[in-house]
Design a protein around this motif. Structure first.
Motif, PDB file in Angstrom:
ATOM      1  N   PHE B  80       4.166  31.196 -13.315  1.00 49.62           N
ATOM      2  CA  PHE B  80       5.382  30.401 -13.107  1.00 49.62           C
ATOM      3  C   PHE B  80       6.029  30.762 -11.772  1.00 49.62           C
ATOM      4  CE2 PHE B  80       9.836  29.472 -13.252  1.00 49.62           C
ATOM      5  CZ  PHE B  80       9.910  28.265 -13.915  1.00 49.62           C
ATOM      6  N   VAL B  81       6.158  32.047 -11.517  1.00 49.72           N
ATOM      7  CA  VAL B  81       6.877  32.465 -10.314  1.00 49.72           C
ATOM      8  C   VAL B  81       6.124  32.050  -9.055  1.00 49.72           C
ATOM      9  CG1 VAL B  81       7.684  34.455  -8.994  1.00 49.72           C
ATOM     10  CG2 VAL B  81       8.158  34.308 -11.401  1.00 49.72           C
ATOM     11  N   ILE B  82       4.795  32.240  -9.020  1.00 47.69           N
ATOM     12  CA  ILE B  82       4.105  31.837  -7.780  1.00 47.69           C
ATOM     13  C   ILE B  82       4.123  30.324  -7.608  1.00 47.69           C
ATOM     14  CG2 ILE B  82       2.634  33.858  -7.409  1.00 47.69           C
ATOM     15  CD1 ILE B  82       0.332  32.269  -8.498  1.00 47.69           C
ATOM     16  N   SER B  83       4.210  29.587  -8.715  1.00 39.94           N
ATOM     17  CA  SER B  83       4.263  28.142  -8.533  1.00 39.94           C
ATOM     18  C   SER B  83       5.643  27.701  -8.048  1.00 39.94           C
ATOM     19  CB  SER B  83       3.904  27.423  -9.823  1.00 39.94           C
ATOM     20  OG  SER B  83       4.972  27.507 -10.726  1.00 39.94           O
ATOM     21  N   SER B  84       6.626  28.595  -8.118  1.00 54.04           N
ATOM     22  CA  SER B  84       7.945  28.204  -7.622  1.00 54.04           C
ATOM     23  C   SER B  84       8.234  28.782  -6.248  1.00 54.04           C
ATOM     24  CB  SER B  84       9.018  28.643  -8.617  1.00 54.04           C
ATOM     25  OG  SER B  84       9.201  30.023  -8.539  1.00 54.04           O
ATOM     26  N   LEU B  85       7.245  29.495  -5.662  1.00 48.51           N
ATOM     27  CA  LEU B  85       7.492  30.082  -4.338  1.00 48.51           C
ATOM     28  C   LEU B  85       7.188  29.094  -3.229  1.00 48.51           C
ATOM     29  CD1 LEU B  85       5.985  33.659  -4.558  1.00 48.51           C
ATOM     30  CD2 LEU B  85       8.337  32.926  -4.795  1.00 48.51           C
ATOM     31  N   LYS B  86       7.930  29.214  -2.156  1.00 49.65           N
ATOM     32  CA  LYS B  86       7.687  28.367  -1.003  1.00 49.65           C
ATOM     33  C   LYS B  86       6.506  28.905  -0.221  1.00 49.65           C
ATOM     34  CE  LYS B  86      12.117  27.464   0.558  1.00 49.65           C
ATOM     35  NZ  LYS B  86      13.039  27.701   1.655  1.00 49.65           N
ATOM     36  N   ILE B  87       5.555  28.037   0.080  1.00 48.83           N
ATOM     37  CA  ILE B  87       4.440  28.433   0.930  1.00 48.83           C
ATOM     38  C   ILE B  87       4.927  28.361   2.376  1.00 48.83           C
ATOM     39  CG2 ILE B  87       2.183  27.692   1.793  1.00 48.83           C
ATOM     40  CD1 ILE B  87       1.543  26.687  -0.933  1.00 48.83           C
ATOM     41  N   PRO B  88       4.602  29.354   3.206  1.00 48.11           N
ATOM     42  CA  PRO B  88       5.038  29.255   4.596  1.00 48.11           C
ATOM     43  C   PRO B  88       4.385  28.043   5.268  1.00 48.11           C
ATOM     44  CG  PRO B  88       3.522  31.088   4.283  1.00 48.11           C
ATOM     45  CD  PRO B  88       3.898  30.597   2.937  1.00 48.11           C
ATOM     46  N   SER B  89       5.144  27.319   6.061  1.00 50.29           N
ATOM     47  CA  SER B  89       4.554  26.145   6.694  1.00 50.29           C
ATOM     48  C   SER B  89       5.095  25.997   8.104  1.00 50.29           C
ATOM     49  CB  SER B  89       4.864  24.903   5.878  1.00 50.29           C
ATOM     50  OG  SER B  89       6.217  24.581   6.046  1.00 50.29           O
ATOM     51  N   VAL B  90       4.367  25.241   8.886  1.00 48.61           N
ATOM     52  CA  VAL B  90       4.744  25.085  10.291  1.00 48.61           C
ATOM     53  C   VAL B  90       5.860  24.060  10.429  1.00 48.61           C
ATOM     54  CG1 VAL B  90       3.779  24.896  12.596  1.00 48.61           C
ATOM     55  CG2 VAL B  90       2.283  25.320  10.664  1.00 48.61           C
ATOM     56  N   THR B  91       5.779  22.990   9.626  1.00 49.48           N
ATOM     57  CA  THR B  91       6.700  21.878   9.832  1.00 49.48           C
ATOM     58  C   THR B  91       8.079  22.106   9.237  1.00 49.48           C
ATOM     59  OG1 THR B  91       5.778  20.901   7.854  1.00 49.48           O
ATOM     60  CG2 THR B  91       4.921  20.112   9.956  1.00 49.48           C
ATOM     61  N   GLY B  92       8.211  23.078   8.387  1.00 50.98           N
ATOM     62  CA  GLY B  92       9.521  23.319   7.819  1.00 50.98           C
ATOM     63  C   GLY B  92       9.710  22.674   6.466  1.00 50.98           C
TER      64      GLY B  92
END
Lengths: 274, 255, 252
Positions: B80-92
């Protein structure tokens, strides 16, 4: 007259995964209503001792005797029922989403009737000053409040002996004071308290008996005054002398004390000695 | 030629714009209200045998050692927690992992079925992703189909002695893609195209969700590989603990 | 997205509806949802969407801008799926993509229906704490083991989020997210660390449970809530108005 100990431990050894022994030949007699402080460096085996005393871990070697009944692997529930444990991190202990459910977890496991559970839970909440908390959610409570809830857990189970694993960590002074008052209250009710702590001042002030652990074995087991005046033990386990004793010794050296063989437990008592 | 280049450029600009505008890219949960009661019930019924099997295997794991219950619950919370984490991304923009592929590789397929169901229910209520009536369909696509493919592929690659990194990537990437395909099919069944029927509808849904789901699948594949590398170098005792659960599942399957 | 989650979770506990019987809320939500899906009527959808908006904002005291923010979460999926429904592909003779009036209207209908059902779901989520939801499932005879796992997972989610928050702050304070490459590496390390910590914690939790006589059955004392007859009447009235709206729009 010789009093029978409540919990007797004879030659207890415990090792995780069969290799390094965490507890080595521990012999302890704990009497009903005692206030005991257990001291020792991190990793000296205090937490393991508590888990063994509570029956979570079972020591293969050595004997445990609870109120005259020998504990074997089968009836170690006897220990769990009678000895409560308050863990160091309250977060690790709380399992239910609301305070009411959390405190009811223990008594429900004892298979008590619903009415009795209710009575115990509410009286425990009242004792810990948690009456208005019954519907609060555990994960939004503050550190001090969580600690109170975990203590209420043990009170609700009506354990005769309560073990506290470093209860002072991460508490503000207000809650520390509250905790100490709580200990006093529990002790007055006749519960046996075993508290593991690093706070020498607290141990000296509060406990009647201090047990010092070093590398899994007991190196001192005596009254607080005797242990804290034993320089050898203190040095070996890296403990400092309590502030009051240091002051008292200093004053005695300067010849300012009337009587040198009395150990003051508070500032007031020290004042009277002057 | 020029025309073609222009159209490609146009497509690329649209995709980038989408990524800039899109606030949150989640894996495809079918939202509440999208399926008619008929499909809600149908997908629910299809999922039930898998869930029962999952529950049965969990019970077997617990019979071995009751201790595993906290481990299982922790795994569920972890997914659950990893599915709610923001993946780092270039576009913001922020996108999120599914987490079930990693779960299937780490904990095995059968437990992840049940854990996935619980996680999806919690996501529906706590995060408003998915819904109560679409729970059956979501369970089938995200907790059964995706992890199943990931798990099978991972085991298959292991047997064929394919490079471990590659096999983890394939498992996670294709598992994610499979989830996305199944979801598209589910939607297509519910909304068949008037001219082309279900098959045209599948193409429509696949096409529309491709710009968000394809990059997500690739990113999830890469991240899963990286996570597994870190885990295998630094967390050997912990991996052994999880392995205990996993082995029993394999044993169950053999039986 | 953790903020949304904590917002919904915390709100549910202090909602004015928190004291209503959980089963009533569940049945109400289920009935309205099913009606909304069965009727497939734009008037019903709009009616439910508007009334649920009013109900959430004025009765449940959700701030309206918070509520709008919540409604934007599922927007992306709804928007894309509606594009797909609106487009028509034909590839029999010549490949072409078109939007017909019919399909466009259909997509609008679906969109409205989705928003209507999402707003009912929000009403449920914003008024029913998750532990009540688990209790409902328990009453519905979901296998015990699943219920137990749910209770534990619900508790552990918040512990892990706390751990994750600390890990993230610790890495932020050391410039862990300074550029894309570093942030990828940090992210991966955070997740791996989270898994290691959570597995280590799992054993401690088990010990803590056993120390309180846990023997394979999670049981709690539940606060008894009573069926309030007025709430039941209100719920039934609302359901009847939904049916009435359907009837009126049908006759027009």
């Amino acid at each position: 007259m010789y009093k029978k100990p409540q919990l007797q431990m004879k030659n207890i050894c415990y090792c995780y995964d069969g290799k390094n022994e965490v507890l080595k030949n521990v012999n302890l007699d704990i009497f009903a209503g005692e206030k005991i402080a257990i001291m020792g460096a991190n990793g000296a085996g205090k937490s393991t001792l508590f888990l063994c005393m509570n029956g979570v871990l079972f020591a293969e070697k050595g004997d445990m005797i609870w109120e005259g009944e020998k504990i074997i692997k089968k009836n170690r529930k006897q220990l769990t029922k009678n000895i409560g444990i308050v863990f160091q991190e309250a977060d690790n202990q709380i399992i239910a989403p609301t305070v009411l459910e959390e405190i009811s977890f223990g008594p429900m496991n004892l298979k008590l009737p619903q009415k009795e559970v209710q009575k115990r839970v509410y009286s425990a909440m009242e004792k810990m000053g948690l009456t208005s908390f019954e519907n609060r959610i555990t994960h939004y409570l503050s550190g001090g409040e969580k600690k109170k809830v975990t203590i209420a857990d043990c009170i609700a189970m009506e354990s005769k002996m309560i073990l506290f694993d470093e209860p002072h960590t991460a508490l503000d002074p207000f809650h520390q004071q509250m905790l100490e008052d709580m200990f006093q209250k529990l002790s007055n009710e006749g519960k046996t308290l075993v508290i593991s702590t690093h706070d020498v001042d607290f141990a000296y002030r509060f406990a009647e008996r201090v047990i010092v652990f070093y590398n899994g074995s007991v190196i001192a087991d005596d009254t607080a005054e005797n242990v804290f005046c034993n320089k050898e033990v203190l040095k070996k386990s890296n403990l400092k002398q309590p502030m009051l004793l240091q002051i008292k010794e200093l004053l005695a050296q300067k010849g300012l004390l009337k009587k040198c063989d009395i150990y003051p437990k508070s500032i007031e008592q020290l004042k009277q000695l002057l | 030629m020029f025309q073609k280049q222009k159209s490609i450029l146009f497509c690329m600009i649209t995709i980038t714009c989408m990524f800039a505008v899109i606030p949150n890219v989640y894996a495809m949960h079918i939202m509440e209200g999208y399926l008619t009661p008929r499909y809600c019930i149908a997908w629910g019924v299809i999922s039930i045998p898998f869930l029962l099997w999952g529950i049965h295997s969990i019970q077997n794991i617990l019979k071995q050692d009751r201790k595993n219950i906290t481990l299982l619950a922790m795994s569920g919370a972890f997914i659950f927690v990893i599915s709610s984490l923001k993946i780092p991304s270039v576009t913001g923009s922020c996108s999120h992992m599914t987490g079930t592929a990693l779960g299937a590789i780490l904990f095995g397929f059968a437990p992840v079925c049940v854990l996935g169901m619980i996680v999806l229910l919690f996501q529906a209520i706590l995060l408003a992703h998915g819904g109560l009536t679409t729970l059956g369909a979501n369970i089938f696509s995200m907790a059964i189909a995706g992890p199943f493919l990931s798990y099978i592929l991972f085991q298959f690659c292991k047997k064929c002695n394919i490079n471990k990194k590659m096999s983890i990537f394939i498992a996670a990437f294709l598992g994610d893609l499979f989830t996305y395909c199944i979801t598209s099919i589910q939607l297509a069944f519910a909304y068949p195209s008037m001219l082309g029927g279900i098959s045209a509808s599948i193409i429509k849904f696949l096409g529309v969700f491709a710009p968000t789901q394809l990059p997500l699948a690739i990113i999830e594949g890469i991240l899963t590989v990286m996570i597994m590398i870190v885990l295998e170098t630094y967390a050997i005792p912990e991996m052994k603990l999880i392995g205990l659960i996993n082995e029993e599942v394999q044993y169950e399957q053999k039986k | 997205m953790n903020n949304t989650m904590i917002f919904i979770d915390e709100f549910a506990y202090r909602s004015p509806f928190a004291n209503c019987h959980a089963m009533l809320k569940f049945i109400f939500t289920a009935v309205v949802l099913i009606l909304c899906l069965l009727f497939r009527d734009i008037a019903v959808s709009i009616y439910i969407f508007v009334t649920m908006f009013l109900c959430n904002v004025f009765k449940n005291h959700v701030k309206w801008n918070d509520y709008v923010k919540l409604l934007t979460i599922p927007f992306l999926f709804i928007f894309f799926a509606c594009i797909a429904i609106a487009l028509e592909i034909n590839y029999n003779n010549i490949f072409f993509i078109s939007v017909t009036k019919q399909s466009f209207l259909k997509s609008i209908f679906v969109m409205m229906r989705a928003f209507a059902s999402v707003s009912i779901l929000y009403f449920f989520a914003l008024s029913t704490p998750l532990c009540d939801m688990i209790w409902i499932l328990q009453k519905l005879h979901i296998p015990k083991i699943v219920i137990e796992l749910m209770y534990m997972i619900y508790r552990y989610i918040f512990i892990l989020i706390d751990v994750q928050y600390q890990l993230k702050n610790a890495s932020l304070s050391r410039l862990g997210y300074i550029d894309f490459k570093t942030s990828c590496r940090t992210f991966v390390n955070c997740i791996a660390n989270l898994l290691i910590l959570s597995i280590r914690k799992a054993e401690k939790y088990y010990q803590a449970m056993v120390s309180r006589c846990y023997d394979g059955e999670l049981a709690f004392l539940k606060k008894e809530s009573i069926w309030n007859i007025y709430d039941v009447i209100k719920a039934v009235c609302y359901i009847f108005t939904v049916i009435a709206v359907k009837y009126i729009s049908y006759s027009i």
